[in-house]
Design a protein around this motif. Sequence first.
Motif, PDB file in Angstrom:
ATOM      1  N   UNK A  22       0.847  -1.189   0.000  1.00  0.00           N
ATOM      2  CA  UNK A  22       0.000   0.000   0.000  1.00  0.00           C
ATOM      3  C   UNK A  22       0.883   1.240   0.000  1.00  0.00           C
ATOM      4  N   UNK A  23       0.722   2.139  -1.004  1.00  0.00           N
ATOM      5  CA  UNK A  23       1.568   3.330  -1.057  1.00  0.00           C
ATOM      6  C   UNK A  23       1.272   4.304   0.070  1.00  0.00           C
ATOM      7  N   UNK A  24       2.256   5.088   0.384  1.00  0.00           N
ATOM      8  CA  UNK A  24       2.076   6.103   1.405  1.00  0.00           C
ATOM      9  C   UNK A  24       1.071   7.145   0.903  1.00  0.00           C
ATOM     10  N   UNK A  25       0.156   7.589   1.771  1.00  0.00           N
ATOM     11  CA  UNK A  25      -0.806   8.608   1.354  1.00  0.00           C
ATOM     12  C   UNK A  25      -0.084   9.863   0.886  1.00  0.00           C
ATOM     13  N   UNK A  26      -0.548  10.401  -0.207  1.00  0.00           N
ATOM     14  CA  UNK A  26       0.048  11.628  -0.717  1.00  0.00           C
ATOM     15  C   UNK A  26      -1.043  12.445  -1.400  1.00  0.00           C
ATOM     16  N   UNK A  27      -0.780  13.715  -1.549  1.00  0.00           N
ATOM     17  CA  UNK A  27      -1.729  14.579  -2.213  1.00  0.00           C
ATOM     18  C   UNK A  27      -2.998  14.773  -1.402  1.00  0.00           C
ATOM     19  N   UNK A  28      -3.989  15.254  -2.070  1.00  0.00           N
ATOM     20  CA  UNK A  28      -5.252  15.520  -1.415  1.00  0.00           C
ATOM     21  C   UNK A  28      -6.144  14.300  -1.361  1.00  0.00           C
ATOM     22  N   UNK A  29      -7.315  14.437  -0.775  1.00  0.00           N
ATOM     23  CA  UNK A  29      -8.261  13.312  -0.646  1.00  0.00           C
ATOM     24  C   UNK A  29      -8.628  12.674  -1.979  1.00  0.00           C
ATOM     25  N   UNK A  30      -8.785  13.453  -3.012  1.00  0.00           N
ATOM     26  CA  UNK A  30      -9.185  12.907  -4.300  1.00  0.00           C
ATOM     27  C   UNK A  30      -8.116  11.982  -4.865  1.00  0.00           C
ATOM     28  N   UNK A  31      -6.845  12.364  -4.727  1.00  0.00           N
ATOM     29  CA  UNK A  31      -5.754  11.527  -5.223  1.00  0.00           C
ATOM     30  C   UNK A  31      -5.663  10.229  -4.417  1.00  0.00           C
ATOM     31  N   UNK A  32      -5.855  10.326  -3.109  1.00  0.00           N
ATOM     32  CA  UNK A  32      -5.819   9.130  -2.274  1.00  0.00           C
ATOM     33  C   UNK A  32      -6.957   8.180  -2.629  1.00  0.00           C
ATOM     34  N   UNK A  33      -8.121   8.740  -2.916  1.00  0.00           N
ATOM     35  CA  UNK A  33      -9.252   7.903  -3.318  1.00  0.00           C
ATOM     36  C   UNK A  33      -8.949   7.192  -4.627  1.00  0.00           C
ATOM     37  N   UNK A  34      -8.304   7.862  -5.559  1.00  0.00           N
ATOM     38  CA  UNK A  34      -7.958   7.254  -6.845  1.00  0.00           C
ATOM     39  C   UNK A  34      -6.998   6.089  -6.662  1.00  0.00           C
ATOM     40  N   UNK A  35      -6.017   6.249  -5.760  1.00  0.00           N
ATOM     41  CA  UNK A  35      -5.059   5.174  -5.480  1.00  0.00           C
ATOM     42  C   UNK A  35      -5.778   3.969  -4.887  1.00  0.00           C
ATOM     43  N   UNK A  36      -6.669   4.240  -3.918  1.00  0.00           N
ATOM     44  CA  UNK A  36      -7.407   3.138  -3.292  1.00  0.00           C
ATOM     45  C   UNK A  36      -8.302   2.421  -4.303  1.00  0.00           C
ATOM     46  N   UNK A  37      -8.942   3.169  -5.203  1.00  0.00           N
ATOM     47  CA  UNK A  37      -9.793   2.551  -6.208  1.00  0.00           C
ATOM     48  C   UNK A  37      -8.987   1.657  -7.146  1.00  0.00           C
ATOM     49  N   UNK A  38      -7.766   2.074  -7.462  1.00  0.00           N
ATOM     50  CA  UNK A  38      -6.905   1.252  -8.308  1.00  0.00           C
ATOM     51  C   UNK A  38      -6.541  -0.056  -7.620  1.00  0.00           C
ATOM     52  N   UNK A  39      -6.226   0.039  -6.325  1.00  0.00           N
ATOM     53  CA  UNK A  39      -5.896  -1.172  -5.563  1.00  0.00           C
ATOM     54  C   UNK A  39      -7.103  -2.102  -5.471  1.00  0.00           C
ATOM     55  N   UNK A  40      -8.265  -1.535  -5.217  1.00  0.00           N
ATOM     56  CA  UNK A  40      -9.481  -2.350  -5.111  1.00  0.00           C
ATOM     57  C   UNK A  40      -9.779  -3.030  -6.438  1.00  0.00           C
ATOM     58  N   UNK A  41      -9.567  -2.305  -7.544  1.00  0.00           N
ATOM     59  CA  UNK A  41      -9.790  -2.908  -8.855  1.00  0.00           C
ATOM     60  C   UNK A  41      -8.882  -4.097  -9.098  1.00  0.00           C
ATOM     61  N   UNK A  42      -7.609  -3.985  -8.703  1.00  0.00           N
ATOM     62  CA  UNK A  42      -6.685  -5.103  -8.865  1.00  0.00           C
ATOM     63  C   UNK A  42      -7.081  -6.300  -8.031  1.00  0.00           C
ATOM     64  N   UNK A  43      -7.491  -6.051  -6.791  1.00  0.00           N
ATOM     65  CA  UNK A  43      -7.933  -7.153  -5.925  1.00  0.00           C
ATOM     66  C   UNK A  43      -9.209  -7.802  -6.448  1.00  0.00           C
ATOM     67  N   UNK A  44     -10.117  -6.993  -6.965  1.00  0.00           N
ATOM     68  CA  UNK A  44     -11.369  -7.542  -7.510  1.00  0.00           C
ATOM     69  C   UNK A  44     -11.087  -8.442  -8.704  1.00  0.00           C
ATOM     70  N   UNK A  45     -10.129  -8.055  -9.540  1.00  0.00           N
ATOM     71  CA  UNK A  45      -9.768  -8.896 -10.679  1.00  0.00           C
ATOM     72  C   UNK A  45      -9.207 -10.230 -10.242  1.00  0.00           C
ATOM     73  N   UNK A  46      -8.387 -10.209  -9.193  1.00  0.00           N
ATOM     74  CA  UNK A  46      -7.802 -11.456  -8.696  1.00  0.00           C
ATOM     75  C   UNK A  46      -8.887 -12.356  -8.099  1.00  0.00           C
ATOM     76  N   UNK A  47      -9.820 -11.769  -7.345  1.00  0.00           N
ATOM     77  CA  UNK A  47     -10.910 -12.558  -6.769  1.00  0.00           C
ATOM     78  C   UNK A  47     -11.755 -13.190  -7.878  1.00  0.00           C
ATOM     79  N   UNK A  48     -12.029 -12.446  -8.939  1.00  0.00           N
ATOM     80  CA  UNK A  48     -12.812 -12.975 -10.063  1.00  0.00           C
ATOM     81  C   UNK A  48     -12.100 -14.159 -10.716  1.00  0.00           C
ATOM     82  N   UNK A  49     -10.782 -14.020 -10.921  1.00  0.00           N
ATOM     83  CA  UNK A  49     -10.016 -15.097 -11.547  1.00  0.00           C
ATOM     84  C   UNK A  49     -10.000 -16.342 -10.665  1.00  0.00           C
ATOM     85  N   UNK A  50      -9.820 -16.148  -9.373  1.00  0.00           N
ATOM     86  CA  UNK A  50      -9.821 -17.287  -8.455  1.00  0.00           C
ATOM     87  C   UNK A  50     -11.190 -17.949  -8.411  1.00  0.00           C
TER      88      UNK A  50
END
Length: 209
Positions: A13-41
């Motif tokens: 998990x990257x260190x929080x940086x920037x404003x709230x909107x940028x942090x939300x974008x990072x979290x959404x990217x991580x969630x998308x990657x995890x969701x893809x892995x769960x779907x494949x499994x």
Amino acid sequence: MNDDELTPDPGPLPEPRGGPQEQISVLMELIGGLAGKVTALTRRVHALETADSEDEDGPSDQPAPWVVFTPPAAAEDREHALNGHTPEWTLENFVAWFNATYLGLPGSPAVPIPDCWHQHPGLAMEVATLAYSWRRANVGATANVRDAQYWHHTWRAGFATRLATWIHPHCTDGRHRPVGAPARLTRFAPAPATQDETSKTQSGKEEPT
């Protein structure tokens, strides 16, 4: 291919940086990657549960590369699964395929399985395990070249040696003779008609004119 190769590892998990909107974008990217892995499994678990491997590994009834002849048709093949065939159909096809493949030197144990094999209970049981052990070693996800060679070296050889203990000598010439345990219906055979059913059938026939 292992599960980690199905989707890119999102990493730490990257260190929080920037404003709230940028942090939300990072979290959404991580969630998308995890969701893809769960779907494949989930897809892989479903394939294992249903034994229907339609992914990159190919269909579950695909012969292994070392199977140089088209394998015998089986009731378990997906193309035949809806045709109402029983395992006896699988065995009939295997016997025909075996006799066309493993006929050896005259006088050797490598002789055909006689047509009356199903009338000798001990032989029928051996044919059944011989057929399904061959299929497990050579077809689908369970295929393994070591098991395939072991089948040739041990299972087929042992069966060929014992074949003569189940049948009358005339059976090998197509002249079936009862010997040993008497023939009986398998559990897949249609149930015999009862006396009442027979009477109803006969009573429904028209009288000859």
